[in-house]
Design a protein around this motif. Sequence first.
Motif, PDB file in Angstrom:
ATOM      1  N   UNK A  54    -154.068  -0.459 -23.461  1.00 30.90           N
ATOM      2  CA  UNK A  54    -153.575  -1.662 -24.126  1.00 30.90           C
ATOM      3  C   UNK A  54    -152.694  -2.516 -23.225  1.00 30.90           C
ATOM      4  N   UNK A  55    -152.209  -1.950 -22.111  1.00 29.55           N
ATOM      5  CA  UNK A  55    -151.393  -2.748 -21.195  1.00 29.55           C
ATOM      6  C   UNK A  55    -152.184  -3.924 -20.630  1.00 29.55           C
ATOM      7  N   UNK A  56    -153.479  -3.791 -20.593  1.00 26.58           N
ATOM      8  CA  UNK A  56    -154.330  -4.876 -20.087  1.00 26.58           C
ATOM      9  C   UNK A  56    -154.302  -6.095 -21.001  1.00 26.58           C
ATOM     10  N   UNK A  57    -153.990  -5.885 -22.273  1.00 26.50           N
ATOM     11  CA  UNK A  57    -154.031  -6.977 -23.239  1.00 26.50           C
ATOM     12  C   UNK A  57    -152.829  -7.904 -23.140  1.00 26.50           C
ATOM     13  N   UNK A  58    -151.732  -7.428 -22.575  1.00 25.14           N
ATOM     14  CA  UNK A  58    -150.519  -8.230 -22.502  1.00 25.14           C
ATOM     15  C   UNK A  58    -150.780  -9.459 -21.635  1.00 25.14           C
ATOM     16  N   UNK A  81    -145.286 -11.609 -35.314  1.00 19.24           N
ATOM     17  CA  UNK A  81    -144.566 -12.449 -34.369  1.00 19.24           C
ATOM     18  C   UNK A  81    -143.092 -12.061 -34.377  1.00 19.24           C
ATOM     19  N   UNK A  82    -142.350 -12.686 -33.494  1.00 15.05           N
ATOM     20  CA  UNK A  82    -140.902 -12.471 -33.452  1.00 15.05           C
ATOM     21  C   UNK A  82    -140.163 -13.537 -34.247  1.00 15.05           C
ATOM     22  N   UNK A  83    -140.823 -14.142 -35.202  1.00 11.89           N
ATOM     23  CA  UNK A  83    -140.137 -15.120 -36.044  1.00 11.89           C
ATOM     24  C   UNK A  83    -140.977 -16.339 -36.385  1.00 11.89           C
ATOM     25  N   UNK A  84    -141.835 -16.778 -35.500  1.00 17.57           N
ATOM     26  CA  UNK A  84    -142.675 -17.940 -35.758  1.00 17.57           C
ATOM     27  C   UNK A  84    -143.844 -17.554 -36.654  1.00 17.57           C
ATOM     28  N   UNK A  85    -144.551 -18.564 -37.169  1.00 14.95           N
ATOM     29  CA  UNK A  85    -145.781 -18.331 -37.921  1.00 14.95           C
ATOM     30  C   UNK A  85    -146.893 -19.139 -37.274  1.00 14.95           C
ATOM     31  N   UNK A  86    -148.094 -18.574 -37.257  1.00 12.93           N
ATOM     32  CA  UNK A  86    -149.249 -19.253 -36.677  1.00 12.93           C
ATOM     33  C   UNK A  86    -150.379 -19.252 -37.694  1.00 12.93           C
ATOM     34  N   UNK A  87    -150.995 -20.423 -37.891  1.00 13.18           N
ATOM     35  CA  UNK A  87    -152.077 -20.571 -38.855  1.00 13.18           C
ATOM     36  C   UNK A  87    -153.404 -20.132 -38.254  1.00 13.18           C
ATOM     37  N   UNK A  88    -154.356 -19.847 -39.144  1.00 13.29           N
ATOM     38  CA  UNK A  88    -155.701 -19.453 -38.735  1.00 13.29           C
ATOM     39  C   UNK A  88    -156.282 -20.496 -37.787  1.00 13.29           C
ATOM     40  N   UNK A  89    -156.916 -20.009 -36.718  1.00 13.10           N
ATOM     41  CA  UNK A  89    -157.533 -20.891 -35.731  1.00 13.10           C
ATOM     42  C   UNK A  89    -156.640 -21.218 -34.547  1.00 13.10           C
ATOM     43  N   UNK A  90    -155.375 -20.845 -34.603  1.00 14.93           N
ATOM     44  CA  UNK A  90    -154.440 -21.122 -33.510  1.00 14.93           C
ATOM     45  C   UNK A  90    -154.663 -20.116 -32.377  1.00 14.93           C
ATOM     46  N   UNK A  91    -154.549 -20.603 -31.149  1.00 12.75           N
ATOM     47  CA  UNK A  91    -154.623 -19.704 -29.994  1.00 12.75           C
ATOM     48  C   UNK A  91    -153.205 -19.305 -29.625  1.00 12.75           C
ATOM     49  N   UNK A  92    -152.985 -18.017 -29.535  1.00  8.26           N
ATOM     50  CA  UNK A  92    -151.665 -17.482 -29.201  1.00  8.26           C
ATOM     51  C   UNK A  92    -151.810 -16.566 -27.992  1.00  8.26           C
ATOM     52  N   UNK A  93    -150.687 -16.040 -27.537  1.00 10.74           N
ATOM     53  CA  UNK A  93    -150.697 -15.141 -26.388  1.00 10.74           C
ATOM     54  C   UNK A  93    -150.095 -13.802 -26.796  1.00 10.74           C
ATOM     55  N   UNK A  94    -150.697 -12.711 -26.293  1.00  8.01           N
ATOM     56  CA  UNK A  94    -150.176 -11.376 -26.571  1.00  8.01           C
ATOM     57  C   UNK A  94    -148.936 -11.170 -25.712  1.00  8.01           C
ATOM     58  N   UNK A  95    -147.792 -10.954 -26.365  1.00  6.24           N
ATOM     59  CA  UNK A  95    -146.532 -10.741 -25.651  1.00  6.24           C
ATOM     60  C   UNK A  95    -146.324  -9.270 -25.318  1.00  6.24           C
ATOM     61  N   UNK A  96    -146.688  -8.404 -26.266  1.00  6.64           N
ATOM     62  CA  UNK A  96    -146.561  -6.956 -26.063  1.00  6.64           C
ATOM     63  C   UNK A  96    -147.362  -6.254 -27.144  1.00  6.64           C
ATOM     64  N   UNK A  97    -147.558  -4.961 -26.945  1.00  5.90           N
ATOM     65  CA  UNK A  97    -148.206  -4.121 -27.938  1.00  5.90           C
ATOM     66  C   UNK A  97    -147.135  -3.192 -28.491  1.00  5.90           C
ATOM     67  N   UNK A  98    -146.959  -3.216 -29.790  1.00  6.02           N
ATOM     68  CA  UNK A  98    -145.947  -2.398 -30.445  1.00  6.02           C
ATOM     69  C   UNK A  98    -146.671  -1.468 -31.426  1.00  6.02           C
ATOM     70  N   UNK A  99    -146.957  -0.247 -30.957  1.00  7.72           N
ATOM     71  CA  UNK A  99    -147.729   0.683 -31.793  1.00  7.72           C
ATOM     72  C   UNK A  99    -149.144   0.177 -31.933  1.00  7.72           C
ATOM     73  N   UNK A 100    -149.561  -0.097 -33.175  1.00  4.91           N
ATOM     74  CA  UNK A 100    -150.915  -0.600 -33.429  1.00  4.91           C
ATOM     75  C   UNK A 100    -150.918  -2.100 -33.680  1.00  4.91           C
ATOM     76  N   UNK A 101    -149.792  -2.762 -33.427  1.00  5.40           N
ATOM     77  CA  UNK A 101    -149.686  -4.200 -33.641  1.00  5.40           C
ATOM     78  C   UNK A 101    -149.546  -4.936 -32.319  1.00  5.40           C
ATOM     79  N   UNK A 102    -150.239  -6.066 -32.242  1.00  8.87           N
ATOM     80  CA  UNK A 102    -150.041  -6.973 -31.119  1.00  8.87           C
ATOM     81  C   UNK A 102    -148.952  -7.953 -31.530  1.00  8.87           C
ATOM     82  N   UNK A 103    -147.922  -8.061 -30.721  1.00  5.80           N
ATOM     83  CA  UNK A 103    -146.873  -9.047 -30.972  1.00  5.80           C
ATOM     84  C   UNK A 103    -147.264 -10.291 -30.201  1.00  5.80           C
ATOM     85  N   UNK A 104    -147.435 -11.403 -30.915  1.00  8.22           N
ATOM     86  CA  UNK A 104    -147.950 -12.620 -30.303  1.00  8.22           C
ATOM     87  C   UNK A 104    -146.919 -13.736 -30.352  1.00  8.22           C
ATOM     88  N   UNK A 105    -147.112 -14.713 -29.498  1.00  5.89           N
ATOM     89  CA  UNK A 105    -146.225 -15.873 -29.444  1.00  5.89           C
ATOM     90  C   UNK A 105    -146.959 -17.059 -28.869  1.00  5.89           C
TER      91      UNK A 105
END
Length: 153
Positions: free
Chosen positions: A88-92, A120-144
């Motif tokens: 999963x480190x490749x996904x960051x 996320x760490x506080x923001x919200x993103x709507x369907x269709x938005x392109x985001x970036x993977x910041x880190x992997x936390x367990x089975x969740x991708x934290x995006x921003x």
Amino acid sequence: MDWLIDNLWALWLVTLLVFGVIELLSLDLIFLMMAGSSLVTLFVALAGAPFWLQVVVFCLVSLLMIFFVRPIALKHLRKGPKDSLSNVDRLIGDSALVVETVSAQGGLVKIGGDVWSARTDGLSFLTGTTVQVLRIDGAHAVVGLPEQPTAAS
């Protein structure tokens, strides 16, 4: 028993094989070092050294190999390109497409061909938005927000 006393090399051969098998199961290089010590001691036994000297040789060679050879071997095993990430480190840093609104409480993103639970760490993103993977936390991708390339001055 007399045969074993006369042929102590066989004892060291058996210990070499046992340590080799244990190393195959553990892959920690400790038992490989002890197997190497058994091999050295086997030759000492074939040379006719007394048993007490064989034990001393085994102990000394084991300690030397564990403290001096093993760290070098581990360093070479871990050597590789710095950008050679695994799992999963490749996904960051990868881009992800939001397939279900993502907030701090959760959501879904598509990374490559896989759908991941995300938050996320506080923001919200709507369907269709392109985001970036910041880190992997367990089975969740934290995006921003995706990083914007900086213009060269």
